[in-house]
Design a protein around this motif. Structure first.
Motif, PDB file in Angstrom:
ATOM      1  N   ARG A 148       0.836  -1.213   0.000  1.00 44.97           N
ATOM      2  CA  ARG A 148       0.000   0.000   0.000  1.00 44.97           C
ATOM      3  C   ARG A 148       0.864   1.254   0.000  1.00 44.97           C
ATOM      4  NH1 ARG A 148      -3.153  -2.982   3.795  1.00 44.97           N
ATOM      5  NH2 ARG A 148      -2.253  -1.801   5.520  1.00 44.97           N
ATOM      6  N   ARG A 149       1.981   1.179   0.708  1.00 47.07           N
ATOM      7  CA  ARG A 149       2.898   2.331   0.712  1.00 47.07           C
ATOM      8  C   ARG A 149       3.473   2.565  -0.684  1.00 47.07           C
ATOM      9  NH1 ARG A 149       7.672   3.670   0.201  1.00 47.07           N
ATOM     10  NH2 ARG A 149       8.400   1.524  -0.083  1.00 47.07           N
ATOM     11  N   ILE A 150       3.817   1.474  -1.367  1.00 52.28           N
ATOM     12  CA  ILE A 150       4.336   1.577  -2.730  1.00 52.28           C
ATOM     13  C   ILE A 150       3.280   2.196  -3.647  1.00 52.28           C
ATOM     14  CG2 ILE A 150       5.100   0.265  -4.756  1.00 52.28           C
ATOM     15  CD1 ILE A 150       6.309  -1.784  -2.793  1.00 52.28           C
ATOM     16  N   ILE A 151       2.040   1.754  -3.510  1.00 52.21           N
ATOM     17  CA  ILE A 151       0.950   2.286  -4.332  1.00 52.21           C
ATOM     18  C   ILE A 151       0.763   3.770  -4.063  1.00 52.21           C
ATOM     19  CG2 ILE A 151      -1.546   2.218  -4.720  1.00 52.21           C
ATOM     20  CD1 ILE A 151      -0.011  -0.088  -6.001  1.00 52.21           C
ATOM     21  N   SER A 152       0.824   4.169  -2.805  1.00 51.86           N
ATOM     22  CA  SER A 152       0.681   5.593  -2.463  1.00 51.86           C
ATOM     23  C   SER A 152       1.758   6.426  -3.148  1.00 51.86           C
ATOM     24  CB  SER A 152       0.766   5.788  -0.945  1.00 51.86           C
ATOM     25  OG  SER A 152      -0.323   5.164  -0.298  1.00 51.86           O
ATOM     26  N   ASP A 153       2.985   5.919  -3.166  1.00 52.00           N
ATOM     27  CA  ASP A 153       4.080   6.628  -3.832  1.00 52.00           C
ATOM     28  C   ASP A 153       3.826   6.725  -5.343  1.00 52.00           C
ATOM     29  OD1 ASP A 153       5.389   6.962  -1.454  1.00 52.00           O
ATOM     30  OD2 ASP A 153       6.786   5.286  -1.751  1.00 52.00           O
ATOM     31  N   LEU A 154       3.321   5.648  -5.927  1.00 51.36           N
ATOM     32  CA  LEU A 154       3.037   5.662  -7.360  1.00 51.36           C
ATOM     33  C   LEU A 154       1.937   6.653  -7.696  1.00 51.36           C
ATOM     34  CD1 LEU A 154       3.127   1.813  -8.161  1.00 51.36           C
ATOM     35  CD2 LEU A 154       4.909   3.512  -8.615  1.00 51.36           C
ATOM     36  N   VAL A 155       0.920   6.708  -6.843  1.00 53.97           N
ATOM     37  CA  VAL A 155      -0.180   7.657  -7.055  1.00 53.97           C
ATOM     38  C   VAL A 155       0.337   9.090  -6.949  1.00 53.97           C
ATOM     39  CG1 VAL A 155      -2.343   8.537  -6.103  1.00 53.97           C
ATOM     40  CG2 VAL A 155      -1.976   6.070  -6.274  1.00 53.97           C
ATOM     41  N   ARG A 156       1.164   9.354  -5.955  1.00 57.61           N
ATOM     42  CA  ARG A 156       1.695  10.702  -5.745  1.00 57.61           C
ATOM     43  C   ARG A 156       2.557  11.145  -6.934  1.00 57.61           C
ATOM     44  NH1 ARG A 156       3.943   9.686  -1.497  1.00 57.61           N
ATOM     45  NH2 ARG A 156       6.133   9.551  -2.130  1.00 57.61           N
ATOM     46  N   LYS A 157       3.286  10.206  -7.511  1.00 58.19           N
ATOM     47  CA  LYS A 157       4.173  10.522  -8.629  1.00 58.19           C
ATOM     48  C   LYS A 157       3.467  10.473  -9.978  1.00 58.19           C
ATOM     49  CE  LYS A 157       8.180   8.535  -6.237  1.00 58.19           C
ATOM     50  NZ  LYS A 157       9.170   7.420  -6.237  1.00 58.19           N
ATOM     51  N   GLY A 158       2.254   9.928  -9.993  1.00 62.65           N
ATOM     52  CA  GLY A 158       1.555   9.758 -11.264  1.00 62.65           C
ATOM     53  C   GLY A 158       2.277   8.772 -12.157  1.00 62.65           C
ATOM     54  N   ALA A 159       2.858   7.726 -11.546  1.00 60.72           N
ATOM     55  CA  ALA A 159       3.705   6.778 -12.275  1.00 60.72           C
ATOM     56  C   ALA A 159       2.890   5.853 -13.169  1.00 60.72           C
ATOM     57  CB  ALA A 159       4.528   5.958 -11.286  1.00 60.72           C
ATOM     58  N   ALA A 160       3.442   5.562 -14.338  1.00 54.69           N
ATOM     59  CA  ALA A 160       2.787   4.655 -15.279  1.00 54.69           C
ATOM     60  C   ALA A 160       2.718   3.237 -14.730  1.00 54.69           C
ATOM     61  CB  ALA A 160       3.543   4.660 -16.608  1.00 54.69           C
ATOM     62  N   ARG A 161       3.595   2.914 -13.799  1.00 57.93           N
ATOM     63  CA  ARG A 161       3.646   1.568 -13.224  1.00 57.93           C
ATOM     64  C   ARG A 161       2.307   1.181 -12.590  1.00 57.93           C
ATOM     65  NH1 ARG A 161       8.080  -1.529 -11.770  1.00 57.93           N
ATOM     66  NH2 ARG A 161       7.781  -3.101 -10.145  1.00 57.93           N
ATOM     67  N   LEU A 162       1.606   2.140 -12.040  1.00 55.94           N
ATOM     68  CA  LEU A 162       0.317   1.863 -11.406  1.00 55.94           C
ATOM     69  C   LEU A 162      -0.658   1.268 -12.418  1.00 55.94           C
ATOM     70  CD1 LEU A 162      -1.370   2.055  -8.819  1.00 55.94           C
ATOM     71  CD2 LEU A 162      -2.030   4.370  -9.517  1.00 55.94           C
ATOM     72  N   GLY A 163      -0.677   1.829 -13.618  1.00 55.61           N
ATOM     73  CA  GLY A 163      -1.551   1.318 -14.664  1.00 55.61           C
ATOM     74  C   GLY A 163      -1.144  -0.082 -15.110  1.00 55.61           C
ATOM     75  N   ARG A 225      -8.153  -3.297  -3.564  1.00 58.35           N
ATOM     76  CA  ARG A 225      -7.025  -2.685  -2.854  1.00 58.35           C
ATOM     77  C   ARG A 225      -5.984  -3.730  -2.477  1.00 58.35           C
ATOM     78  NH1 ARG A 225     -11.255   0.289  -0.221  1.00 58.35           N
ATOM     79  NH2 ARG A 225     -11.148  -1.178   1.539  1.00 58.35           N
ATOM     80  N   SER A 226      -6.455  -4.884  -1.994  1.00 56.12           N
ATOM     81  CA  SER A 226      -5.536  -5.933  -1.572  1.00 56.12           C
ATOM     82  C   SER A 226      -4.758  -6.489  -2.757  1.00 56.12           C
ATOM     83  CB  SER A 226      -6.321  -7.051  -0.886  1.00 56.12           C
ATOM     84  OG  SER A 226      -5.471  -8.101  -0.500  1.00 56.12           O
ATOM     85  N   ALA A 227      -5.452  -6.722  -3.872  1.00 56.74           N
ATOM     86  CA  ALA A 227      -4.783  -7.271  -5.056  1.00 56.74           C
ATOM     87  C   ALA A 227      -3.736  -6.309  -5.594  1.00 56.74           C
ATOM     88  CB  ALA A 227      -5.811  -7.582  -6.134  1.00 56.74           C
ATOM     89  N   LEU A 228      -4.049  -5.022  -5.604  1.00 59.58           N
ATOM     90  CA  LEU A 228      -3.109  -4.026  -6.123  1.00 59.58           C
ATOM     91  C   LEU A 228      -1.897  -3.906  -5.208  1.00 59.58           C
ATOM     92  CD1 LEU A 228      -2.846  -2.130  -8.524  1.00 59.58           C
ATOM     93  CD2 LEU A 228      -3.915  -0.331  -7.154  1.00 59.58           C
ATOM     94  N   ALA A 229      -2.138  -3.872  -3.902  1.00 61.72           N
ATOM     95  CA  ALA A 229      -1.030  -3.796  -2.954  1.00 61.72           C
ATOM     96  C   ALA A 229      -0.175  -5.058  -3.026  1.00 61.72           C
ATOM     97  CB  ALA A 229      -1.563  -3.604  -1.535  1.00 61.72           C
ATOM     98  N   GLY A 230      -0.833  -6.213  -3.178  1.00 62.58           N
ATOM     99  CA  GLY A 230      -0.084  -7.459  -3.277  1.00 62.58           C
ATOM    100  C   GLY A 230       0.797  -7.499  -4.512  1.00 62.58           C
ATOM    101  N   ALA A 231       0.279  -7.016  -5.629  1.00 66.87           N
ATOM    102  CA  ALA A 231       1.075  -6.982  -6.857  1.00 66.87           C
ATOM    103  C   ALA A 231       2.242  -6.011  -6.720  1.00 66.87           C
ATOM    104  CB  ALA A 231       0.190  -6.587  -8.037  1.00 66.87           C
ATOM    105  N   ALA A 232       1.992  -4.869  -6.095  1.00 66.74           N
ATOM    106  CA  ALA A 232       3.057  -3.875  -5.919  1.00 66.74           C
ATOM    107  C   ALA A 232       4.205  -4.454  -5.106  1.00 66.74           C
ATOM    108  CB  ALA A 232       2.492  -2.629  -5.232  1.00 66.74           C
TER     109      ALA A 232
END
Length: 290
Positions: A148-163, A225-232
């Motif tokens: 979840r922390r990784i996802i928060s960083d990706l959201v803040r940066k607008g990183a393509a990795r999130l997609g 949320r869990s699946a996205l955090a788990g993948a991150a």
């Protein structure tokens, strides 16, 4: 939502393969398989190993610890033999045989070869190694928090990795499919526990299904949320390019067929084992009461 004291709150089961509702009829087909197909069993077993699905099957055993909580009970209600019985029901050899019985009948040669070829590559084996670690991680709560922390960083940066991560999760199964499967697992477990006399079920199967459906919105968000955090967390050491390659591989029709089947197999085995566990728990409860 308030629940009857006889019913547990909906408990999410942690599984990696996000997919379709269990296909119990596959066991009927498997039972009728001809001995002439036995030689192909070794190919299916090799497929499980190279794709990492054998470890995913092993991880099902980790969900046994949630069983008493799903019924609103404590481990102590079943005496000192609880761990032994849970280990017997969720025996990894038994679950592997169940998976082989189904896949030997249902897994076609084309999709099998396609998926095995990808996972046999250097990237594929590195992905499997990372996924195996995630399956059997002892501190999954801490890992999800880090995800979840990784996802928060990706959201803040607008990183393509999130997609890319979202694309990968969608490729291996929708949250709706996962939700339906998990609901079916809990429904079957609760009904089996009620039939075994472990819990007092004041609702019919239809009423219980309606109750679970009433919690769908909350659970769907939790699963996503869990699946996205788990993948991150799982793929944190892979580059964006590598994950994009993986997403493209997962979207191929043959790979889609493989994941649909593997999802169904995993969820069916989970449901089957939880039903068996309910019957064994009833015996433990009676011994403890005596």
């Amino acid at each position: 939502m308030q629940h009857s004291k006889h019913l547990p709150a909906y408990t999410r089961l942690s599984v990696r393969f996000i997919g379709v509702v269990a296909l119990a009829w596959l066991f009927v087909l498997a039972a009728a398989v001809s001995p002439l197909r036995a030689a192909e069993r070794s190919r299916v077993e090799a497929f499980l190993n190279i794709t990492g699905f054998d470890v995913a099957l092993d991880s099902i055993a980790l969900s046994a610890g949630s069983a008493p909580g799903m019924l609103g009970l404590d481990d102590s209600a079943f005496g000192a033999d609880w761990s032994r019985i849970a280990g017997q029901v969720f025996d990894t050899d038994v679950m592997h045989e169940m998976a082989l019985d189904i896949l030997e009948v249902a897994l076609e040669e084309g999709p099998l070869n396609h998926a095995a070829a990808f996972y046999a590559t250097d990237l594929g084996q590195r992905l499997v190694a990372a996924e195996n670690i995630a399956h059997m991680a002892e501190d999954s709560v801490a890992n999800e928090a880090e995800g979840r922390r990784i996802i928060s960083d990706l959201v803040r940066k607008g990183a393509a990795r999130l997609g890319i991560l979202r694309r990968m999760n969608l490729a291996v199964g929708s949250s709706d499919s996962s939700l339906r499967a998990l609901q079916e697992i809990q429904l079957r477990f609760l009904l089996a526990a009620s039939a075994a006399g472990i819990i007092d079920m004041p609702l019919s199967a239809a009423e219980l299904r309606d109750l679970l459906r009433g919690q769908e919105r909350e659970m769907r968000r939790a699963l996503q949320r869990s699946a996205l955090a788990g993948a991150a967390w799982t793929y944190r050491q892979f580059s964006d390019g590598e994950l994009r390659t993986y997403a493209e591989a997962l979207e191929q029709p043959d790979m889609q067929m493989v994941y649909e089947l593997l999802n169904a197999v995993q969820f069916e085995i989970m449901a089957n084992r939880f039903e068996e566990l309910a019957m064994r728990m009833a015996g433990l409860q009676e011994e403890h009461d005596i």
